[in-house]
Design a protein around this motif. Structure first.
Motif, mmCIF file in Angstrom:
data_model
loop_
_atom_site.group_PDB
_atom_site.id
_atom_site.type_symbol
_atom_site.label_atom_id
_atom_site.label_comp_id
_atom_site.label_asym_id
_atom_site.label_seq_id
_atom_site.Cartn_x
_atom_site.Cartn_y
_atom_site.Cartn_z
ATOM 1 N N ILE A 9 5.844 2.023 -15.830
ATOM 2 C CA ILE A 9 6.340 2.973 -14.830
ATOM 3 C C ILE A 9 7.134 2.247 -13.745
ATOM 4 O O ILE A 9 8.182 2.734 -13.287
ATOM 5 N N ILE A 10 6.663 1.078 -13.324
ATOM 6 C CA ILE A 10 7.389 0.298 -12.312
ATOM 7 C C ILE A 10 8.793 -0.040 -12.804
ATOM 8 O O ILE A 10 9.784 0.106 -12.072
ATOM 9 N N LEU A 11 8.903 -0.477 -14.050
ATOM 10 C CA LEU A 11 10.218 -0.824 -14.596
ATOM 11 C C LEU A 11 11.116 0.402 -14.699
ATOM 12 O O LEU A 11 12.330 0.317 -14.489
ATOM 13 N N ASN A 12 10.519 1.543 -15.004
ATOM 14 C CA ASN A 12 11.311 2.770 -15.075
ATOM 15 C C ASN A 12 11.830 3.161 -13.692
ATOM 16 O O ASN A 12 12.983 3.600 -13.545
ATOM 17 N N GLY A 18 16.617 1.107 -8.559
ATOM 18 C CA GLY A 18 17.088 -0.229 -8.225
ATOM 19 C C GLY A 18 16.130 -1.032 -7.376
ATOM 20 O O GLY A 18 16.204 -2.261 -7.348
ATOM 21 N N SER A 19 15.222 -0.356 -6.651
ATOM 22 C CA SER A 19 14.262 -1.062 -5.808
ATOM 23 C C SER A 19 13.032 -0.185 -5.605
ATOM 24 O O SER A 19 13.082 1.033 -5.803
ATOM 25 N N VAL A 20 11.937 -0.823 -5.177
ATOM 26 C CA VAL A 20 10.713 -0.078 -4.909
ATOM 27 C C VAL A 20 9.871 -0.869 -3.915
ATOM 28 O O VAL A 20 9.898 -2.107 -3.901
ATOM 29 N N LEU A 21 9.137 -0.160 -3.061
ATOM 30 C CA LEU A 21 8.269 -0.787 -2.076
ATOM 31 C C LEU A 21 6.840 -0.873 -2.602
ATOM 32 O O LEU A 21 6.389 0.009 -3.346
ATOM 33 N N VAL A 22 6.139 -1.909 -2.186
ATOM 34 C CA VAL A 22 4.730 -2.048 -2.556
ATOM 35 C C VAL A 22 3.941 -0.837 -2.073
ATOM 36 O O VAL A 22 3.091 -0.295 -2.794
ATOM 37 N N VAL A 26 1.484 1.592 -4.210
ATOM 38 C CA VAL A 26 0.069 1.766 -3.855
ATOM 39 C C VAL A 26 -0.266 3.249 -3.769
ATOM 40 O O VAL A 26 -1.284 3.716 -4.290
ATOM 41 N N SER A 27 0.620 4.013 -3.127
ATOM 42 C CA SER A 27 0.401 5.451 -2.981
ATOM 43 C C SER A 27 0.467 6.168 -4.323
ATOM 44 O O SER A 27 -0.348 7.055 -4.603
ATOM 45 N N GLN A 28 1.410 5.782 -5.162
ATOM 46 C CA GLN A 28 1.585 6.466 -6.442
ATOM 47 C C GLN A 28 0.431 6.195 -7.400
ATOM 48 O O GLN A 28 -0.059 7.108 -8.072
ATOM 49 N N PHE A 29 -0.012 4.936 -7.463
ATOM 50 C CA PHE A 29 -1.020 4.559 -8.452
ATOM 51 C C PHE A 29 -2.453 4.618 -7.929
ATOM 52 O O PHE A 29 -3.396 4.475 -8.708
ATOM 53 N N GLU A 33 -3.177 -2.892 -2.645
ATOM 54 C CA GLU A 33 -1.931 -3.643 -2.498
ATOM 55 C C GLU A 33 -1.976 -4.924 -3.321
ATOM 56 O O GLU A 33 -0.968 -5.333 -3.908
ATOM 57 N N MET A 34 -3.142 -5.567 -3.380
ATOM 58 C CA MET A 34 -3.281 -6.796 -4.161
ATOM 59 C C MET A 34 -3.011 -6.543 -5.642
ATOM 60 O O MET A 34 -2.368 -7.356 -6.323
ATOM 61 N N THR A 35 -3.483 -5.404 -6.147
ATOM 62 C CA THR A 35 -3.244 -5.064 -7.555
ATOM 63 C C THR A 35 -1.755 -4.919 -7.833
ATOM 64 O O THR A 35 -1.239 -5.431 -8.837
ATOM 65 N N ILE A 36 -1.048 -4.230 -6.936
ATOM 66 C CA ILE A 36 0.396 -4.049 -7.114
ATOM 67 C C ILE A 36 1.119 -5.384 -7.050
ATOM 68 O O ILE A 36 2.031 -5.652 -7.848
ATOM 69 N N ARG A 37 0.717 -6.244 -6.127
ATOM 70 C CA ARG A 37 1.382 -7.549 -6.023
ATOM 71 C C ARG A 37 1.160 -8.373 -7.295
ATOM 72 O O ARG A 37 2.059 -9.080 -7.752
ATOM 73 N N ARG A 38 -0.024 -8.268 -7.883
ATOM 74 C CA ARG A 38 -0.268 -8.959 -9.157
ATOM 75 C C ARG A 38 0.626 -8.392 -10.259
ATOM 76 O O ARG A 38 1.145 -9.129 -11.101
ATOM 77 N N ASP A 39 0.802 -7.067 -10.246
ATOM 78 C CA ASP A 39 1.694 -6.442 -11.226
ATOM 79 C C ASP A 39 3.118 -6.987 -11.090
ATOM 80 O O ASP A 39 3.775 -7.316 -12.088
ATOM 81 N N LEU A 40 3.595 -7.074 -9.853
ATOM 82 C CA LEU A 40 4.967 -7.534 -9.623
ATOM 83 C C LEU A 40 5.133 -9.001 -10.004
ATOM 84 O O LEU A 40 6.177 -9.388 -10.557
ATOM 85 N N VAL A 41 4.120 -9.803 -9.730
ATOM 86 C CA VAL A 41 4.172 -11.213 -10.127
ATOM 87 C C VAL A 41 4.258 -11.327 -11.648
ATOM 88 O O VAL A 41 5.055 -12.104 -12.193
ATOM 89 N N ALA A 42 3.442 -10.541 -12.347
ATOM 90 C CA ALA A 42 3.435 -10.589 -13.815
ATOM 91 C C ALA A 42 4.791 -10.191 -14.387
ATOM 92 O O ALA A 42 5.298 -10.823 -15.328
#
Length: 253
Positions: A9-12, A18-22, A26-29, A33-42
């Motif tokens: 979903i993040i890639l979509n 073109g861009s998205v905020l952490v 966090v609000s959508q999923f 915040e830590m979980t989202i940051r791990r997703d972005l790192v991966a």
């Protein structure tokens, strides 16, 4: 929701915005915040996005095609279900063109035990998967190898499809948009797909829900060349309605 589904979903979102905020993620999923940051790192490690302060951006244009192996790990559960359902449309004695793609690969996986088929493909992983079934007559096109996609392109690949008329084409696309049509990342792949479509009695499009309302680099064909769409259940109901208005059968896996 699994991390794999969040990644998809993040890639979509990045593909469309073109861009998205952490904070938006966090609000959508409804996760930390830590979980989202791990997703972005991966995802950044796979070179699928670029992290910036407070979020992430896509630095890829419409012609950028994520490598086959990277795409194969995204939305795997949905692709497996789509592949199994699409394979139910294929029957003994039929001739099939199997397009390049991670979802068409899952269709091939579900064809391994089928009997008395003729399969034509420009895709090495698909050919490798089916080659041990001696009741499948397998035709691998010639052409120029695309190393990142493990597929054949060029005049020779196109010419092979011009020589045959198949019962069914299992087609993949990078983007499906009702105004723009079916689109793909790479022009050479697009030319092979057009040859497939011209020589298929029935076109079955396999695509997960993230491919809809997306436009890639090169135009393949209008959406109405498709007879049947096999997709997953997260597709927007309004998209299903538009497909049905075009007399396209929709199957949800």
């Amino acid at each position: 929701m699994s991390s794999e589904e969040r990644h998809r979903i993040i890639l979509n979102i990045l593909e469309n915005k073109g861009s998205v905020l952490v904070t938006e993620l966090v609000s959508q999923f409804k996760v930390s915040e830590m979980t989202i940051r791990r997703d972005l790192v991966a995802l950044e490690r796979k070179r699928l996005l670029r992290r910036v302060h407070g979020g992430a951006v896509s630095d890829r244009g419409r012609s950028y095609e994520p490598p086959f192996l990277s795409r194969s790990t995204l939305g795997q559960a949905e692709k497996e279900r789509i592949g199994k359902l699409a394979a139910e449309l294929i029957h003994s004695g039929e001739s099939i063109a199997l397009d390049v793609g991670t979802t068409t690969l899952e269709v091939a996986r579900s064809l391994v035990e089928k009997q008395n088929l003729t399969v034509i493909t420009p895709c090495f992983p698909i050919a490798s998967m089916l080659c041990d079934n001696h009741s499948i007559r397998l035709i691998l096109t010639g052409g120029i190898l695309r190393p990142t996609e493990l597929s054949m392109i060029g005049h020779l690949a196109e010419r092979v499809f011009e020589e045959f008329y198949v019962d069914k084409l299992i087609l993949a696309a990078a983007g499906i948009d009702f105004e723009t049509g079916l689109t793909e990342y790479n022009l050479e792949d697009t030319l092979v797909k057009r040859a497939m479509i011209r020589h298929a009695k029935q076109v079955i499009l396999v695509a997960d829900a993230t491919k809809f309302n997306r436009v890639a680099f090169t135009a393949i064909a209008p959406v109405n060349v498709v007879n049947t769409v096999v997709t997953d259940r997260s597709i927007d109901p309004s998209t299903v309605a538009k497909l049905q208005e075009l007399n396209i059968d929709v199957m949800l896996a």
